[in-house]
Design an enzyme around this catalytic site. Structure first.
Site, PDB file in Angstrom:
ATOM      1  CB  ALA A 239      88.360  12.636   7.775  1.00 47.28           C
TER       2      ALA A 239
ATOM      3  CB  ILE B  39      83.917   5.920   2.708  1.00 47.29           C
ATOM      4  CG1 ILE B  39      82.763   4.664   2.994  1.00 47.29           C
ATOM      5  CG2 ILE B  39      84.193   5.854   1.119  1.00 47.29           C
ATOM      6  CD1 ILE B  39      81.625   4.862   2.160  1.00 47.29           C
TER       7      ILE B  39
ATOM      8  N   GLY C   5      78.999  10.426   4.544  1.00 42.56           N
ATOM      9  CA  GLY C   5      77.874   9.572   5.204  1.00 42.56           C
ATOM     10  C   GLY C   5      76.920   8.842   4.198  1.00 42.56           C
TER      11      GLY C   5
ATOM     12  CG  HIS D   8     105.520 -16.984  22.241  1.00 39.80           C
ATOM     13  ND1 HIS D   8     105.392 -15.438  22.453  1.00 39.80           N
ATOM     14  CD2 HIS D   8     106.741 -17.180  21.976  1.00 39.80           C
ATOM     15  CE1 HIS D   8     106.721 -14.762  22.173  1.00 39.80           C
ATOM     16  NE2 HIS D   8     107.589 -16.083  21.989  1.00 39.80           N
TER      17      HIS D   8
HETATM   18  P1  FAD Z   1      72.646  -2.939   0.818  1.00 41.12           P
HETATM   19  O1  FAD Z   1      73.870  -3.601   0.889  1.00 41.12           O
HETATM   20  O2  FAD Z   1      72.676  -1.431   0.612  1.00 41.12           O
HETATM   21  O3  FAD Z   1      71.738  -3.743  -0.109  1.00 41.12           O
HETATM   22  C1  FAD Z   1      70.455  -3.389  -0.187  1.00 41.12           C
HETATM   23  C2  FAD Z   1      69.990  -3.847  -1.516  1.00 41.12           C
HETATM   24  O4  FAD Z   1      68.562  -3.700  -1.704  1.00 41.12           O
HETATM   25  C3  FAD Z   1      70.930  -3.487  -2.648  1.00 41.12           C
HETATM   26  O5  FAD Z   1      71.094  -4.522  -3.739  1.00 41.12           O
HETATM   27  C4  FAD Z   1      69.592  -2.616  -3.420  1.00 41.12           C
HETATM   28  O6  FAD Z   1      70.070  -2.432  -4.743  1.00 41.12           O
HETATM   29  C5  FAD Z   1      68.491  -3.396  -3.050  1.00 41.12           C
HETATM   30  N1  FAD Z   1      67.116  -2.281  -2.970  1.00 41.12           N
HETATM   31  C6  FAD Z   1      67.001  -1.256  -2.389  1.00 41.12           C
HETATM   32  N2  FAD Z   1      65.811  -0.836  -2.643  1.00 41.12           N
HETATM   33  C7  FAD Z   1      65.005  -1.749  -3.245  1.00 41.12           C
HETATM   34  C8  FAD Z   1      63.948  -1.867  -3.758  1.00 41.12           C
HETATM   35  N3  FAD Z   1      62.739  -1.092  -3.667  1.00 41.12           N
HETATM   36  N4  FAD Z   1      63.625  -3.214  -4.497  1.00 41.12           N
HETATM   37  C9  FAD Z   1      64.503  -3.838  -4.594  1.00 41.12           C
HETATM   38  N5  FAD Z   1      65.799  -4.118  -4.268  1.00 41.12           N
HETATM   39  C10 FAD Z   1      66.062  -2.633  -3.404  1.00 41.12           C
HETATM   40  N6  FAD Z   1      80.235  -2.463   6.269  1.00 41.12           N
HETATM   41  C11 FAD Z   1      81.276  -3.593   6.965  1.00 41.12           C
HETATM   42  O7  FAD Z   1      80.537  -4.233   7.771  1.00 41.12           O
HETATM   43  N7  FAD Z   1      82.290  -3.550   6.600  1.00 41.12           N
HETATM   44  C12 FAD Z   1      83.225  -2.805   5.833  1.00 41.12           C
HETATM   45  O8  FAD Z   1      84.412  -3.219   5.606  1.00 41.12           O
HETATM   46  C13 FAD Z   1      82.260  -2.206   5.071  1.00 41.12           C
HETATM   47  N8  FAD Z   1      83.067  -1.459   4.055  1.00 41.12           N
HETATM   48  C14 FAD Z   1      82.260  -0.390   3.146  1.00 41.12           C
HETATM   49  C15 FAD Z   1      82.917   0.048   2.131  1.00 41.12           C
HETATM   50  C16 FAD Z   1      82.344   0.933   1.360  1.00 41.12           C
HETATM   51  C17 FAD Z   1      82.907   1.698   0.116  1.00 41.12           C
HETATM   52  C18 FAD Z   1      80.618   1.224   1.534  1.00 41.12           C
HETATM   53  C19 FAD Z   1      79.876   2.081   0.867  1.00 41.12           C
HETATM   54  C20 FAD Z   1      80.084   0.621   2.623  1.00 41.12           C
HETATM   55  C21 FAD Z   1      80.716  -0.323   3.569  1.00 41.12           C
HETATM   56  N9  FAD Z   1      80.155  -1.218   4.324  1.00 41.12           N
HETATM   57  C22 FAD Z   1      81.065  -1.895   5.082  1.00 41.12           C
HETATM   58  C23 FAD Z   1      78.789  -0.935   4.711  1.00 41.12           C
HETATM   59  C24 FAD Z   1      78.023  -2.091   4.387  1.00 41.12           C
HETATM   60  O9  FAD Z   1      78.331  -2.248   3.034  1.00 41.12           O
HETATM   61  C25 FAD Z   1      76.368  -2.010   4.718  1.00 41.12           C
HETATM   62  O10 FAD Z   1      76.473  -1.840   5.936  1.00 41.12           O
HETATM   63  C26 FAD Z   1      75.562  -3.035   3.958  1.00 41.12           C
HETATM   64  O11 FAD Z   1      75.863  -3.351   2.846  1.00 41.12           O
HETATM   65  C27 FAD Z   1      74.393  -2.972   4.518  1.00 41.12           C
HETATM   66  O12 FAD Z   1      73.563  -4.015   4.194  1.00 41.12           O
HETATM   67  P2  FAD Z   1      72.025  -4.306   3.612  1.00 41.12           P
HETATM   68  O13 FAD Z   1      71.740  -5.207   3.168  1.00 41.12           O
HETATM   69  O14 FAD Z   1      71.535  -3.649   4.703  1.00 41.12           O
HETATM   70  O15 FAD Z   1      71.988  -2.964   2.411  1.00 41.12           O
HETATM   71  P1  NAD Z   2      81.144   8.474   8.014  1.00 43.05           P
HETATM   72  O1  NAD Z   2      79.991   8.725   8.700  1.00 43.05           O
HETATM   73  O2  NAD Z   2      82.010   7.287   8.436  1.00 43.05           O
HETATM   74  O3  NAD Z   2      82.074   9.658   7.525  1.00 43.05           O
HETATM   75  C1  NAD Z   2      81.493  10.926   7.117  1.00 43.05           C
HETATM   76  C2  NAD Z   2      82.362  11.869   7.621  1.00 43.05           C
HETATM   77  O4  NAD Z   2      81.991  12.984   6.700  1.00 43.05           O
HETATM   78  C3  NAD Z   2      82.095  12.323   8.902  1.00 43.05           C
HETATM   79  O5  NAD Z   2      83.434  12.304   9.352  1.00 43.05           O
HETATM   80  C4  NAD Z   2      81.836  13.846   8.716  1.00 43.05           C
HETATM   81  O6  NAD Z   2      82.168  14.497   9.723  1.00 43.05           O
HETATM   82  C5  NAD Z   2      82.060  13.947   7.447  1.00 43.05           C
HETATM   83  N1  NAD Z   2      81.344  15.192   7.011  1.00 43.05           N
HETATM   84  C6  NAD Z   2      79.934  15.170   6.793  1.00 43.05           C
HETATM   85  N2  NAD Z   2      79.543  16.084   5.898  1.00 43.05           N
HETATM   86  C7  NAD Z   2      80.428  17.058   5.506  1.00 43.05           C
HETATM   87  C8  NAD Z   2      80.847  17.982   4.897  1.00 43.05           C
HETATM   88  N3  NAD Z   2      79.663  18.757   4.075  1.00 43.05           N
HETATM   89  N4  NAD Z   2      82.111  18.409   4.427  1.00 43.05           N
HETATM   90  C9  NAD Z   2      83.073  17.634   5.205  1.00 43.05           C
HETATM   91  N5  NAD Z   2      82.967  16.518   5.845  1.00 43.05           N
HETATM   92  C10 NAD Z   2      81.683  16.348   5.991  1.00 43.05           C
HETATM   93  O7  NAD Z   2      80.479   7.809   6.517  1.00 43.05           O
HETATM   94  P2  NAD Z   2      81.183   7.513   5.051  1.00 43.05           P
HETATM   95  O8  NAD Z   2      82.685   7.371   5.165  1.00 43.05           O
HETATM   96  O9  NAD Z   2      80.373   7.944   4.084  1.00 43.05           O
HETATM   97  O10 NAD Z   2      80.567   5.727   5.150  1.00 43.05           O
HETATM   98  C11 NAD Z   2      79.398   5.574   5.491  1.00 43.05           C
HETATM   99  C12 NAD Z   2      79.005   4.517   6.406  1.00 43.05           C
HETATM  100  O11 NAD Z   2      79.214   3.164   5.509  1.00 43.05           O
HETATM  101  C13 NAD Z   2      80.020   4.300   7.420  1.00 43.05           C
HETATM  102  O12 NAD Z   2      79.421   4.977   8.450  1.00 43.05           O
HETATM  103  C14 NAD Z   2      79.869   3.004   7.826  1.00 43.05           C
HETATM  104  O13 NAD Z   2      78.671   2.544   8.586  1.00 43.05           O
HETATM  105  C15 NAD Z   2      79.872   2.201   6.556  1.00 43.05           C
HETATM  106  N6  NAD Z   2      81.346   1.939   6.117  1.00 43.05           N
HETATM  107  C16 NAD Z   2      81.881   0.938   6.897  1.00 43.05           C
HETATM  108  C17 NAD Z   2      83.012   0.451   6.328  1.00 43.05           C
HETATM  109  C18 NAD Z   2      83.857  -0.508   7.400  1.00 43.05           C
HETATM  110  O14 NAD Z   2      83.146  -1.055   8.168  1.00 43.05           O
HETATM  111  N7  NAD Z   2      85.061  -0.632   7.484  1.00 43.05           N
HETATM  112  C19 NAD Z   2      83.974   1.073   5.187  1.00 43.05           C
HETATM  113  C20 NAD Z   2      83.056   1.899   4.733  1.00 43.05           C
HETATM  114  C21 NAD Z   2      81.953   2.492   5.045  1.00 43.05           C
END
Ligand code: FAD
Ligand code: NAD
Length: 474
Positions: A188, A191, A278, A451
């Site tokens: 919870a 994501i 996570g 407002h």
């Molecule tokens: P990434 O976005 O993971 O990009 C890394 C890139 O490197 C990828 O394209 C990968 O293919 C490439 N790569 C990896 N290894 C190699 C290699 N060896 N050679 C070449 N390419 C490589 N964050 C927010 O701030 N707001 C949100 O609303 C939000 N929503 C999210 C929803 C979901 C479902 C998920 C999963 C994540 C969300 N996040 C959100 C988190 C956000 O997506 C990440 O924090 C962000 O994408 C991280 O950016 P980054 O560039 O570090 O890595």
């Molecule tokens: P999260 O860390 O937000 O939540 C993971 C949850 O899973 C935690 O509450 C944890 O206690 C629980 N958990 C861990 N192991 C478990 C198990 N074995 N059984 C049941 N529950 C368990 O991670 P996420 O939701 O996977 O998202 C990953 C990261 O991606 C976020 O921490 C955030 O940094 C990023 N993200 C950001 C946004 C946003 O900014 N709106 C949206 C999506 C993802």
């Protein structure tokens, strides 16, 4: 001789592509290596965020929120639309279109900034050489500086192996093509709540199994309690805290999940199960052994406060290093490192990064919460204002949530702002800006807010810290 660049960035997510653009703006001959491929095997820039993260999840959150409004909220406005039907494949196609537009947009930005885009897996070799491998063929490039921006990937748990048919990770959860009758979610967290909300609004019966006993541990308690009530009692999400999944068994079209809760074993069958427990840094095979790139105890690239790794001239940023896994944090580090490489003295305030959870209502915060203020022994004061007393909010039929402000009791400096409510994602920017300028609550209290706007709740919360809110009893 290998082709030489001033800077090679490995990874084109929001950290890497922004770093590459800023490097190019600063006059560096820049290449960016990325291995992401779309469903047709074509390069797709933008990383997790654009392909399977922030953007597609927000597209579906927006579509599903419209369904929710048409089904339940329009009637409050005197609008009848009859029974609302949903074309899920069309909704998914709209999401894919947005993703396609944005990922192509990055390719366009690379071209415009004369950034060389290299497709394949990048690996750091000795002497800041980078080997790029695609389909078994490798080519080596060299650079004065290398920025590792390799991002993160979902953590998998042995009891629920992702197949992206029945047991899904975040990518699979964004591509379900029919509303599952019963949807299970493990975790919870951000994501779990965002994607759980999407499918709940579209009609799934959603159960979220969370291992911890606390709901949304990082969120201020007062807000997380109200959010939990809203999501469960108000919206019907079944959130089970303290639930440990011990086994899963997949059949052709369903999965049986066994979990323990308060010492008792339970079994439930779901049509789909999302695993959202996570994410971990994607640091496997990013550097040859002889390079000696140091990782920390959580497998992230070990960096100092200037994003420098233990290898001179090699930097790392974004989800692959310490700090919150957020797109805007990675992007800012990208700019920060590019400017360091250019010899500038950039500033990045890691204590002032906003968080947003895009549920309904949204949750957003920056700075410390009340529990942290207590733990740190800070002499603090608080103020709050409920959206139920904000005219614009009521006009929007949004009656829940609040803005809560925490300030130093002696200096009045704002230490944290926490919002549960409509458009919290946008409202939080005022707090981030105020805190960047080390503002006091008095500064916000003396700032004229339009407002009727939701931002008046921010104004009133600041007034309330001093016991002088105008539209609630203090
Ligand atoms: P990434 O976005 O993971 O990009 C890394 C890139 O490197 C990828 O394209 C990968 O293919 C490439 N790569 C990896 N290894 C190699 C290699 N060896 N050679 C070449 N390419 C490589 N964050 C927010 O701030 N707001 C949100 O609303 C939000 N929503 C999210 C929803 C979901 C479902 C998920 C999963 C994540 C969300 N996040 C959100 C988190 C956000 O997506 C990440 O924090 C962000 O994408 C991280 O950016 P980054 O560039 O570090 O890595
Ligand atoms: P999260 O860390 O937000 O939540 C993971 C949850 O899973 C935690 O509450 C944890 O206690 C629980 N958990 C861990 N192991 C478990 C198990 N074995 N059984 C049941 N529950 C368990 O991670 P996420 O939701 O996977 O998202 C990953 C990261 O991606 C976020 O921490 C955030 O940094 C990023 N993200 C950001 C946004 C946003 O900014 N709106 C949206 C999506 C993802």
């Amino acid at each position: 001789m290998s082709e030489k660049f001033d800077v090679i960035v490995v990874g084109a997510g929001p950290a890497g592509y922004v770093a590459a653009i800023r490097c190019a703006q600063l006059g560096f001959n820049t290449a960016c290596v990325d291995k992401w491929q779309d469903a047709d095997g074509k390069p797709s820039l933008g990383g997790t965020c654009l392909n399977v993260g922030c953007i597609p999840s927000k597209a579906l959150l927006d579509s599903s929120e419209k369904v929710e409004q048409a089904s339940h909220d329009f009637e409050n406005h005197g609008i009848s639309v009859g029974k609302v039907s949903v074309d899920v494949p069309k909704m998914i196609a709209r999401k894919d279109d947005i993703v396609g537009n944005l990922t192509k947009g990055i390719a366009g930005l690379f071209k415009a900034n004369k950034i060389t885009s290299l497709h394949g897996h990048g690996k750091l070799l000795a002497d800041k050489q980078v080997e790029v491998t695609l389909d078994g063929k490798s080519q080596t490039y060299s650079a004065d500086k290398v920025i590792l921006a390799v991002g993160s990937e979902p953590i998998d748990i042995p009891v629920a192996k992702v197949d992206n048919e029945i047991i899904l990770d975040n990518a699979g959860a964004l591509d379900i093509n029919a509303v599952p009758k019963k949807l299970g979610v493990i975790g919870a967290g951000v994501i779990g709540l965002e994607l759980g909300s999407v499918w709940n609004r579209l009609g799934s019966d959603v159960t979220i199994l969370e291992a911890m006993d606390t709901f949304l541990a990082p969120v201020d308690k007062q807000l997380s309690r109200e959010a939990q009530r809203t999501f469960t009692k108000g919206q019907g999400l079944d959130i089970k805290l303290g639930a440990m999944v011990t086994a899963t068994k997949t059949a052709k079209k369903s999965v049986k999940v066994t979990y323990t809760l308060k010492g008792e074993e339970h079994t439930e069958t779901f049509d789909k199960l999302i695993v959202a427990v996570g994410r971990k840094a994607s640091t496997q095979n990013i550097a040859a052994d002889e390079v000696g790139l140091k990782l920390d105890d959580r497998g992230r690239v070990d960096v100092n406060d200037r994003c420098e790794t233990n290898i001179p001239g090699v930097y790392a940023i974004g989800d692959a290093v310490k700090g919150p896994m957020l797109a805007h944090k990675g992007s800012e580090e990208g700019v920060f490192v590019a400017e360091i490489i250019a010899g500038q003295k950039p500033h990045m305030n890691h204590d002032n990064i906003p968080w947003v959870i895009y549920t309904h209502p949204e949750i957003a915060w920056v700075g410390i919460n009340e529990e942290q203020a207590k733990e740190q022994g800070i002499n603090y004061k608080t103020g709050f204002f409920p959206f139920a007393a904000n005219g614009r909010s009521l006009a929007m039929n949004e009656k829940g949530g609040r803005v809560k402000m925490i300030a130093d009791a002696e200096t009045d400096r704002i230490l944290g702002v926490h919002i549960l409510g409509p458009n919290a994602s946008e409202l939080i920017s005022e707090a981030v800006l105020a805190m960047e300028y080390s503002a006091s609550t008095e500064d916000i209290a003396r700032t004229i807010h339009g407002h009727p706007t939701l931002s008046e709740a921010m104004h009133e919360a600041a007034l309330s810290v001093d016991g002088r809110a105008l539209h609630k009893v203090n």
